[in-house]
Design a protein around this motif. Structure first.
Motif, mmCIF file in Angstrom:
data_model
loop_
_atom_site.group_PDB
_atom_site.id
_atom_site.type_symbol
_atom_site.label_atom_id
_atom_site.label_comp_id
_atom_site.label_asym_id
_atom_site.label_seq_id
_atom_site.Cartn_x
_atom_site.Cartn_y
_atom_site.Cartn_z
ATOM 1 N N ASN A 101 -53.448 0.627 -65.365
ATOM 2 C CA ASN A 101 -53.767 0.789 -66.825
ATOM 3 C C ASN A 101 -51.651 0.266 -66.936
ATOM 4 O O ASN A 101 -51.251 0.506 -67.571
ATOM 5 N N GLU A 102 -51.647 -0.633 -65.660
ATOM 6 C CA GLU A 102 -50.230 -1.160 -65.923
ATOM 7 C C GLU A 102 -49.829 -2.679 -66.864
ATOM 8 O O GLU A 102 -51.034 -2.981 -66.572
ATOM 9 N N SER A 103 -49.178 -3.199 -66.819
ATOM 10 C CA SER A 103 -48.639 -4.458 -67.510
ATOM 11 C C SER A 103 -49.212 -5.446 -66.439
ATOM 12 O O SER A 103 -48.386 -5.332 -65.623
ATOM 13 N N ILE A 104 -49.811 -6.438 -66.966
ATOM 14 C CA ILE A 104 -50.014 -7.805 -65.804
ATOM 15 C C ILE A 104 -49.196 -8.931 -66.043
ATOM 16 O O ILE A 104 -49.150 -9.272 -66.915
ATOM 17 N N PHE A 105 -48.260 -9.345 -64.427
ATOM 18 C CA PHE A 105 -47.477 -10.006 -64.781
ATOM 19 C C PHE A 105 -47.608 -11.241 -63.358
ATOM 20 O O PHE A 105 -47.978 -10.422 -62.666
ATOM 21 N N PRO A 106 -48.031 -12.464 -63.804
ATOM 22 C CA PRO A 106 -48.136 -13.161 -62.823
ATOM 23 C C PRO A 106 -47.634 -13.084 -61.388
ATOM 24 O O PRO A 106 -46.128 -14.218 -60.864
ATOM 25 N N ASP A 107 -47.290 -11.922 -60.641
ATOM 26 C CA ASP A 107 -46.201 -12.008 -59.942
ATOM 27 C C ASP A 107 -46.925 -11.742 -58.232
ATOM 28 O O ASP A 107 -47.850 -10.651 -58.866
ATOM 29 N N THR A 108 -45.996 -11.293 -57.205
ATOM 30 C CA THR A 108 -46.512 -11.073 -55.886
ATOM 31 C C THR A 108 -46.953 -9.184 -56.404
ATOM 32 O O THR A 108 -47.892 -8.453 -55.771
ATOM 33 N N GLY A 109 -46.117 -8.615 -56.843
ATOM 34 C CA GLY A 109 -45.968 -7.213 -56.929
ATOM 35 C C GLY A 109 -47.880 -7.232 -57.755
ATOM 36 O O GLY A 109 -48.305 -6.191 -56.824
ATOM 37 N N THR A 110 -48.149 -7.000 -58.990
ATOM 38 C CA THR A 110 -48.991 -7.415 -59.552
ATOM 39 C C THR A 110 -50.245 -7.545 -59.363
ATOM 40 O O THR A 110 -51.323 -6.712 -58.587
ATOM 41 N N LEU A 111 -50.056 -8.562 -58.216
ATOM 42 C CA LEU A 111 -51.511 -9.088 -56.768
ATOM 43 C C LEU A 111 -51.315 -7.867 -56.363
ATOM 44 O O LEU A 111 -52.565 -7.513 -55.991
ATOM 45 N N ILE A 112 -50.558 -7.654 -55.756
ATOM 46 C CA ILE A 112 -50.924 -6.592 -54.567
ATOM 47 C C ILE A 112 -51.329 -5.064 -54.988
ATOM 48 O O ILE A 112 -51.994 -4.595 -54.802
ATOM 49 N N LYS A 113 -51.142 -4.989 -56.461
ATOM 50 C CA LYS A 113 -51.420 -3.708 -57.030
ATOM 51 C C LYS A 113 -53.232 -3.685 -57.280
ATOM 52 O O LYS A 113 -54.146 -2.658 -57.254
ATOM 53 N N LEU A 114 -52.940 -5.315 -58.375
ATOM 54 C CA LEU A 114 -54.598 -5.241 -58.429
ATOM 55 C C LEU A 114 -56.235 -5.475 -57.500
ATOM 56 O O LEU A 114 -56.264 -4.712 -57.003
ATOM 57 N N HIS A 115 -55.318 -5.606 -56.360
ATOM 58 C CA HIS A 115 -55.942 -5.395 -55.267
ATOM 59 C C HIS A 115 -56.302 -4.755 -54.453
ATOM 60 O O HIS A 115 -57.060 -3.945 -54.021
ATOM 61 N N LYS A 116 -55.256 -3.954 -54.569
ATOM 62 C CA LYS A 116 -55.304 -2.214 -53.740
ATOM 63 C C LYS A 116 -56.250 -0.988 -54.747
ATOM 64 O O LYS A 116 -56.852 -0.541 -54.498
ATOM 65 N N ASN A 117 -55.843 -1.298 -56.105
ATOM 66 C CA ASN A 117 -57.110 -0.747 -56.931
ATOM 67 C C ASN A 117 -58.203 -1.693 -57.025
ATOM 68 O O ASN A 117 -59.312 -0.133 -57.497
ATOM 69 N N HIS A 118 -58.775 -2.288 -56.817
ATOM 70 C CA HIS A 118 -60.089 -3.233 -56.568
ATOM 71 C C HIS A 118 -60.877 -2.594 -54.806
ATOM 72 O O HIS A 118 -62.260 -2.030 -55.084
ATOM 73 N N LEU A 119 -59.830 -2.253 -54.261
ATOM 74 C CA LEU A 119 -60.548 -1.649 -53.220
ATOM 75 C C LEU A 119 -61.016 -0.113 -53.023
ATOM 76 O O LEU A 119 -61.707 -0.128 -52.503
ATOM 77 N N TYR A 120 -59.816 0.278 -53.869
ATOM 78 C CA TYR A 120 -60.374 1.737 -53.960
ATOM 79 C C TYR A 120 -60.867 2.163 -54.988
ATOM 80 O O TYR A 120 -61.376 3.282 -54.711
ATOM 81 N N ASN A 121 -61.363 1.083 -55.549
ATOM 82 C CA ASN A 121 -62.293 1.966 -56.682
ATOM 83 C C ASN A 121 -63.496 0.715 -56.675
ATOM 84 O O ASN A 121 -64.598 1.519 -57.567
ATOM 85 N N ILE A 122 -64.178 0.303 -55.974
ATOM 86 C CA ILE A 122 -65.352 -0.972 -56.435
ATOM 87 C C ILE A 122 -65.551 -0.843 -54.715
ATOM 88 O O ILE A 122 -64.427 -2.110 -54.244
ATOM 89 N N PRO A 123 -66.101 0.262 -54.223
ATOM 90 C CA PRO A 123 -66.382 0.020 -52.460
ATOM 91 C C PRO A 123 -67.501 -1.272 -52.141
ATOM 92 O O PRO A 123 -68.865 -1.987 -52.997
ATOM 93 N N PHE A 124 -67.713 -2.083 -51.327
ATOM 94 C CA PHE A 124 -68.441 -2.673 -50.752
ATOM 95 C C PHE A 124 -69.771 -1.833 -50.204
ATOM 96 O O PHE A 124 -69.615 -0.351 -50.157
ATOM 97 N N GLU A 125 -71.086 -2.147 -51.144
ATOM 98 C CA GLU A 125 -72.069 -1.820 -50.733
ATOM 99 C C GLU A 125 -73.666 -2.300 -50.330
ATOM 100 O O GLU A 125 -73.839 -3.378 -51.038
ATOM 101 N N ASN A 126 -74.020 -2.396 -49.631
ATOM 102 C CA ASN A 126 -75.259 -3.111 -49.006
ATOM 103 C C ASN A 126 -76.604 -2.657 -49.714
ATOM 104 O O ASN A 126 -77.344 -3.181 -48.722
ATOM 105 N N LEU A 127 -77.171 -1.586 -50.215
ATOM 106 C CA LEU A 127 -77.909 -0.685 -50.934
ATOM 107 C C LEU A 127 -78.983 -1.979 -51.007
ATOM 108 O O LEU A 127 -79.898 -1.578 -51.249
ATOM 109 N N ASP A 128 -78.662 -3.173 -51.962
ATOM 110 C CA ASP A 128 -79.801 -3.651 -52.841
ATOM 111 C C ASP A 128 -80.324 -4.531 -52.042
ATOM 112 O O ASP A 128 -81.932 -4.420 -51.577
#
Length: 72
Positions: free
Chosen positions: A13-40
């Motif tokens: 929910n934050e503003s997106i800036f082209p910097d390292t801090g934003t990239l780290i937060k995006l990666h972290k949120n992706h990992l915490y909210n979209i799981p690896f799954e191989n059910l298919d």
């Protein structure tokens, strides 16, 4: 993939800036909210890499994905 839908899916929910801090937060949120799954794979379903299928599976159905479904 619609950026607003993706950001909502990863609970970013934050503003997106082209910097390292934003990239780290995006990666972290992706990992915490979209799981690896191989059910298919276990269900014998085809792995489809078309954007419409991935959008439906990951964003709309709120599922995770196999490694190359998520790396795109």
């Amino acid at each position: 993939m619609n950026l607003k839908d993706y950001l909502r899916r990863i609970d970013f929910n934050e503003s997106i800036f082209p910097d390292t801090g934003t990239l780290i937060k995006l990666h972290k949120n992706h990992l915490y909210n979209i799981p690896f799954e191989n059910l298919d794979i276990h269900y014998g379903n085809n792995i489809l890499l078309e954007e419409s299928h991935l959008t439906g599976k990951i964003l709309n159905s709120r599922r995770g994905g196999y490694c190359y479904e998520l790396n795109g």
